[in-house]
Design a protein around this motif. Structure first.
Motif, PDB file in Angstrom:
ATOM      1  N   LYS A 787     -52.690 -19.050  -0.198  1.00 13.68           N
ATOM      2  CA  LYS A 787     -54.019 -18.630   0.256  1.00 13.68           C
ATOM      3  C   LYS A 787     -54.763 -19.754   0.980  1.00 13.68           C
ATOM      4  O   LYS A 787     -55.697 -19.485   1.738  1.00 13.68           O
ATOM      5  N   ALA A 788     -54.368 -20.971   0.713  1.00 14.78           N
ATOM      6  CA  ALA A 788     -55.102 -22.108   1.292  1.00 14.78           C
ATOM      7  C   ALA A 788     -54.726 -22.312   2.750  1.00 14.78           C
ATOM      8  O   ALA A 788     -53.596 -22.027   3.158  1.00 14.78           O
ATOM      9  N   PRO A 789     -55.664 -22.797   3.582  1.00 22.12           N
ATOM     10  CA  PRO A 789     -55.333 -23.162   4.961  1.00 22.12           C
ATOM     11  C   PRO A 789     -54.248 -24.238   4.975  1.00 22.12           C
ATOM     12  O   PRO A 789     -54.174 -25.064   4.054  1.00 22.12           O
ATOM     13  N   LYS A 790     -53.417 -24.237   6.007  1.00 19.76           N
ATOM     14  CA  LYS A 790     -52.270 -25.142   6.052  1.00 19.76           C
ATOM     15  C   LYS A 790     -52.677 -26.609   5.938  1.00 19.76           C
ATOM     16  O   LYS A 790     -52.016 -27.407   5.255  1.00 19.76           O
ATOM     17  N   ALA A 791     -53.787 -26.954   6.575  1.00 20.41           N
ATOM     18  CA  ALA A 791     -54.225 -28.353   6.550  1.00 20.41           C
ATOM     19  C   ALA A 791     -54.710 -28.793   5.181  1.00 20.41           C
ATOM     20  O   ALA A 791     -54.807 -29.991   4.893  1.00 20.41           O
ATOM     21  N   GLN A 792     -55.052 -27.821   4.322  1.00 24.07           N
ATOM     22  CA  GLN A 792     -55.604 -28.159   3.006  1.00 24.07           C
ATOM     23  C   GLN A 792     -54.619 -27.878   1.873  1.00 24.07           C
ATOM     24  O   GLN A 792     -55.006 -27.800   0.719  1.00 24.07           O
TER      25      GLN A 792
END
Length: 1218
Positions: A787-792
């Motif tokens: 669910k998290a953005p790729k950068a995070q």
């Protein structure tokens, strides 16, 4: 009011018959100039009027007005036009050459003020130098100039040449300064000769070499012969010393002709000449260390001879050494002897300074110094002149410091406890080593020193110097004073029983610091008998009003408690407890005193538990206060809780107090608060109270975020402790309130290192607390990542957490493998991120689970080596390597085969092997090392550098598994004709140094020099890797290379040289750009030099070392300049005498850096920011160097003074130097 009107009114004021009005007019004018430097701009008539009036007031009859006019000229000279400036200079020179003594003095003062106030940059300074210098030289040349005016003129010339050497060096002065100044060496007045010597030596660096040669031939050599006139010889010796101070490079080639004559001149019967000769020899040692080498033995003999020079005392030298305790009265009578006409003490003092310079600049001669100089210094500990005595003690303290730095013995506790056998082999030489020689001289030294301190008539200054020397001795040779306990006790007691004053507070502190170190470094039997005598005096010191004295007294008791623990009931523990509690109860107690009292309370609880346990515990009430600084109290609680079981009630009280602190404490104290939580929770004798987890978790939750990684690690550790000690009450709270936050933390790429370790321990404790939770954690972690953005998100972190859960609860292993193995099948339609995460999870699980029953998982991972996406290929390599660890015999051959036969997959296969080599146990690696060695080596030689580095890392690790077999194999390849093979060898050796254990040191020792000799290889890559290997060896295996540095350092220094053949020009569009292919190697070389400073300083030739550091200050790379600044900073602390010799050479480059870059139309903001960082780095180095001592380098001193006045960096520089 217009400026013209205002200036006219000030002129009227200055023309007033009232002296106060004239004074105030000048004062107001100075104020206006400072406020508005442009006040004369465009109004020449007003400028002329004001200037003429100020010059007129220089001749005023009132001294205060004249002095104020001089100050005003100092401000005016900065803003007036050049023609007016010439008028001022002409007028003042006219005054200074006149017969009116008072006017001459004031005009000379005005000229000094003008030259000192001229801004260093700009046209004004250049014009002033061009105008003023010829006139001053003309005045010096004139036979009509009186001696007093000559002295002042020479002083002004000195200011000009010291402040503006560049302006004077480019101007053609006729006649040349040397021609004008040399005749003054024969002036009948000695004050003129002395001033001329200083000025002449300052002009030599900018004078033509032929003039200096003439000076040397005609005015130096003829007066060094034994038959020379005494007066002429004195002047010549002073001249040589002064020239050496200002121009060591010019005088150095001539030392062979100078030094013998000066040594011979010391034997002539003239005290002033002797003193001058000794001072000249001292300067030779300091400023020309290399060239003076052949004469060091002779200089040592001269120093030893004249340190005893005392023609007015008829006692025998041997008898003068040290008297026994019974000879007090006789010594006192000798000390009272004095003769107002006796100047022999100057000779002894100069001889002592000469020996000090020799000790400071010749660390390689430490053993010789201990044999030949140390006994002589000890014999002079009782010199009847106090200034000489203190100089002798100071010189011996320098010898002790040099021994600590260069003597070779590790001095930290870590070094002492780490590998005693290694230390014994390396340093127990040794009957003629510095430490052994010092140890043999300690009885004589300590007796000689303490007998000088025992007299009641000894001055506070002498006592302080004595205790400082004793402190230095204990720092170098801990535990060496046990035989001198009676004298130490009586002297210390006498000092401590005398009420401290402002003038004796430093003595008190020196005495107390010494006692603290004495107790800490000696065994209790050595001093127990003296405690009944000493402790009353120490208890008195604890109660002193002077805060630093009281603080240090508490520290002494802390050292004493630690030394004699466990302490039973003795007569000083209860009074100490009462004093400490009294300090804690008083609200106005100094912060330092309070902190030391808190520490003392903690030490009493640890070392004298039975004594304080019977008290009412009030100390904790005062310790755990609600206001003021509490950091010290928290540390005391941690210390006590770790070592003493105080009781559950105490633990509860401390936890309540610390919980209160957590709500309001600033960031710096919170780390200690979390440590206190952990220690206190483990201190409960029974179970953790049921309500504690709920209360703690509520306060901890705000810190479960990635905004502060350090506190996150601590918070997770506290949760882990609660889960371990109180699982039934902690688990529901964690599940309900913080688990969702921890899922978010688990996939954060910011979590690494200790924070990640704490996170994994938390998951292990969580699963142990409730086995059912494991089935929920794994999918929750995966969902959190997806669910998290790729950068995070960090799939690797989440995979490690999943593996930790499965490792703790194997019952979920089969389901987890089945769930994520389906995503890596070729037919899977899973998203790229899911495939990556699945591969990482399977890799983490493969380390401890044999996946041979699910062989297709390994096969699927290998197939992903051909994926288009790089992150999938990388994850597949990780998975394949780690799955192989679970069953090496099943999976490893497949990876090895790919390394050998598949060029496209070789790099990924090598990364897989690196996972195997990195994470396998030592026993596992021994079994497969032979399978890996040959393919790793063969397939790395002809590969690109990235592939070779991976292979080399594996080879290095394998070499440590069977060093007797593999180290010789690496050694056999160091002369391989292929540069790639040699690069692989040296890179592999570098990786072996990562294993710091000494198990294979004996095998590596005879080979290491051959490996590191590749620094001289013809291939640049091999040289760079060899330099990096030396850096690693210096860091982790320094004991193996120390004795070989004389062979290694020349190759290292060669790589610090900029090689023009490695610099190429690259065309980038319309621009050309220079690329230095040798920069990386050069940078590595300087980094290695910095490492050697920390680990091998006593084996490094600092003269050569500093030469390369100075060269590095001018390097084109800012990074190399910063490393050199750091080395200068470090050297100024550990080897000040050595670095002071190179200040003249370092100053121009430091000055250039501090001036900053030239701003052009192409300069961008980033350029200025980088330049500012470089300047700040240089500033720190200059600040450290400025503390070495003023007068060592006049050029550097002038630079430091200008920096203090610098508008941009002055404030920061003054703050750095304190």
């Amino acid at each position: 009011m217009t400026k013209t009107y205002q200036m006219n009114s000030l002129v009227e004021k200055m023309q007033s018959p009232d002296q106060d009005f004239r004074f105030m007019g000048l004062n107001d004018l100075m104020h206006e100039i400072k406020q508005d430097p442009q006040c004369f701009l465009g109004d020449e008539s007003v400028e002329n009027k004001v200037l003429k009036q100020v010059l007129a007031l220089v001749e005023d009859k009132i001294s205060e007005v004249k002095n104020q006019a001089v100050k005003c000229l100092g401000q005016l000279i900065k803003i007036i036009r050049q023609t007016q400036m010439e008028l001022v200079v002409d007028k003042l020179i006219q005054f200074s050459g006149g017969r009116d003594e008072e006017l001459r003095d004031i005009s000379a003062l005005a000229l000094k003020t003008i030259t000192a106030e001229l801004p260093p940059d700009g046209q004004v300074a250049a014009s002033a130098c061009a105008k003023l210098t010829p006139k001053l030289l003309g005045q010096v040349q004139s036979s009509d100039t009186p001696p007093e005016a000559l002295v002042e003129t020479l002083a002004i010339l000195s200011i000009l040449i010291s402040r503006f050497p560049s302006h004077l060096s480019i101007s053609s002065l006729t006649p040349p300064p040397l021609v004008v100044l040399v005749p003054l060496l024969s002036h009948p007045r000695s004050i003129v000769r002395k001033r001329a010597i200083v000025t002449l030596s300052q002009f030599i660096p900018i004078s033509p070499p032929d003039l200096f040669s003439d000076l040397f031939s005609n005015n130096v050599l003829p007066y060094l012969v034994p038959s020379a006139d005494i007066e002429k010889q004195r002047t010549t010796v002073h001249l040589i010393a002064s020239v050496t101070r200002h121009s060591p490079s010019q005088i150095a080639p001539m030392l062979n002709e100078i030094v013998p004559g000066i040594i011979e001149a010391t034997q002539r019967e003239d005290d002033e000449l002797r003193e001058g000769c000794l001072q000249a020899l001292e300067i030779f040692l300091l400023r020309c260390p290399a060239e003076i080498g052949p004469y060091v033995t002779s200089i040592m003999q001269v120093g030893n001879q004249f340190i005893k020079y005392d023609p007015n005392y008829a006692g025998d030298d041997e008898d003068e050494e040290m008297a026994d305790a019974d000879d007090d009265d006789e010594d006192a009578d000798l000390d009272e002897y004095s003769d107002d006409e006796d100047t022999s003490y100057k000779i002894r003092r100069s001889a002592t300074k000469l020996l000090s310079a020799l000790i400071g600049t010749r660390p390689e001669m430490l053993s010789t110094i201990y044999k030949d100089i140390s006994p002589v210094l000890i014999s002079r500990f009782g010199d009847r002149e106090e200034t000489v005595k203190l100089e002798v003690w100071s010189t011996y303290a320098l010898l002790l410091n040099q021994t600590a730095v260069y003597g070779g013995l590790p001095q930290s506790k870590e070094d002492v406890t780490r590998g005693k056998r290694k230390r014994d082999i390396e340093t127990m030489d040794l009957e003629d080593g510095p430490y052994s020689l010092l140890k043999s001289q300690v009885p004589t030294l300590s007796k000689a020193l303490l007998s000088q301190l025992k007299s009641p008539k000894t001055t506070p200054t002498t006592l302080q110097a004595g205790f400082s020397l004793l402190l230095s001795l204990l720092n170098v040779l801990p535990g060496s004073l046990s035989s001198q306990l009676p004298l130490i006790t009586s002297t210390s007691k006498r000092v401590l029983l005398t009420p401290p004053s402002t003038s004796t507070a430093t003595l008190y502190l020196s005495c107390l610091s010494f006692l603290a170190l004495f107790f800490a470094t000696h065994s209790p039997p050595a001093f127990t008998s003296s405690l009944p005598s000493l402790t009353p005096a120490l208890l008195k010191s604890v109660g002193e009003r002077h805060p630093r004295v009281a603080s240090q007294a508490f520290r002494v008791f802390s050292a004493l408690l630690q030394a004699v623990k466990p302490v039973k009931s003795v007569d000083w523990t209860e009074p100490l407890y009462d004093q400490a509690v009294a300090r804690l109860t008083t609200h106005d107690t100094d912060a330092e005193v309070r902190g030391c009292a808190e520490e003392c309370i903690g030490d009493l609880w640890i070392c004298a538990t039975d004594v304080v346990r019977n008290k009412n515990g009030k100390e904790w009430e005062y310790l755990c206060r609600q206001t003021g600084t509490v950091d010290g109290a928290v540390k005391v609680i941690i210390k006590v809780a770790k070592e003493v079981s105080v009781g559950d009630a105490w633990v509860n009280g401390c936890l309540d107090w610390i919980l209160g602190l957590l709500k309001k404490s600033g960031r710096p104290g919170k780390n200690d608060i979390f440590v206190a939580f952990d220690v206190l929770i483990r201190s409960y004798s029974d179970n953790v109270p049921p309500g504690l987890p709920s209360a703690l978790i509520g306060h901890i939750r705000p810190y479960l975020s990635v905004s502060d990684i350090s506190l996150l690690s601590q918070a997770l550790t506290t949760l882990t402790v609660l889960l371990e000690l109180a699982p039934s009450t902690t688990f529901p709270e964690v599940e309900a309130h913080v688990l969702s936050d921890i899922y978010a933390i688990s996939r954060s790429p910011l979590v690494s290192g200790s924070a990640l370790d704490s996170l994994l321990k938390f998951y292990a404790a969580l699963v142990k607390a409730d086995k059912q939770i494991a089935t929920h954690i794994v999918p929750s972690l995966v969902i959190s990542v997806e669910k998290a953005p790729k950068a995070q998100s960090s799939p690797a972190n989440a995979a490690r957490c999943v593996a930790q859960v499965v490792k703790t609860d194997h019952s979920v292993a089969a389901g987890t493998i089945a769930e994520y193995s389906k995503h890596v099948k070729a037919a899977s339609k899973a998203k790229q991120s899911t495939v990556v995460l699945s591969l990482l999870i399977l890799g983490e699980l493969g380390r401890f689970i044999d996946m041979s029953p699910q062989h297709d998982i390994f096969t699927n991972a290998i197939e992903h080596f051909s994926a288009e996406q790089e992150d999938i290929r990388s994850a597949a390599s990780f998975a394949a390597g780690n799955i192989a660890i679970g069953n090496l015999h099943k999976f490893l051959p497949a990876i090895v085969k790919m390394v050998q036969s598949d060029a496209k997959k070789r790099l990924l296969s090598l990364h897989a092997l690196k996972e195997v080599v990195t994470h396998c146990s030592h026993a596992q690696l021994e079994g497969v090392a032979d399978i890996l060695w040959v393919p790793l080596f063969e397939n790395s030689e002809n590969s690109e550098e990235t592939t070779r580095n991976v292979a080399a890392a594996c080879l290095g690790k394998l070499a440590t598994t069977h060093p007797s077999k593999y180290l010789p194999e690496l050694h056999n390849r160091i002369h391989d004709s292929s540069p790639a093979a040699r690069a692989t060898v040296v890179a592999a050796i570098r990786y072996t140094f990562a294993d710091t254990s000494p198990t294979y040191d004996e095998l590596l020792s005879p080979l290491i020099i051959d490996f590191l000799s590749l620094m001289g290889d013809e291939d640049l890559t091999v040289r760079r890797l060899a330099l990096s290997a030396l850096n690693s060896a210096a860091r982790t295996k320094s004991h193996l290379i120390r004795d070989h540095l004389s062979v290694l350092m020349p190759n290292l220094y060669k790589e610090t040289v900029i090689k023009q053949d490695l610099i190429r020009t690259v065309q980038m569009g319309p621009w050309t750009h220079k690329v230095d292919d040798g920069l990386d190697a050069r940078k590595t070389a300087y980094e290695t030099m910095y490492t050697l400073l920390d680990t091998c300083l006593h084996k490094v030739d600092l003269r050569q070392f500093l030469q390369r550091v100075v060269v590095g200050l001018a390097d084109d790379s800012d990074e190399i300049k910063v490393i050199c600044h750091m080395m200068l900073f470090r050297l100024s602390q550990v080897a000040p005498a050595a670095v002071s010799q190179r200040l003249d050479d370092a100053t121009p480059q430091l000055l250039k850096t501090m001036k900053g870059p030239t701003v052009t139309k192409d300069t961008v903001k980033q350029d200025l920011e980088r330049a500012a960082e470089l300047q700040r780095s240089a500033l720190r180095a200059v600040a450290a160097l400025s503390k070495i001592g003023a007068g060592v380098s006049p050029k550097f001193d002038a630079f430091a003074e200008d920096l203090k006045k610098n508008s941009t960096w002055g404030a920061e520089f003054r703050e750095l130097i304190g």
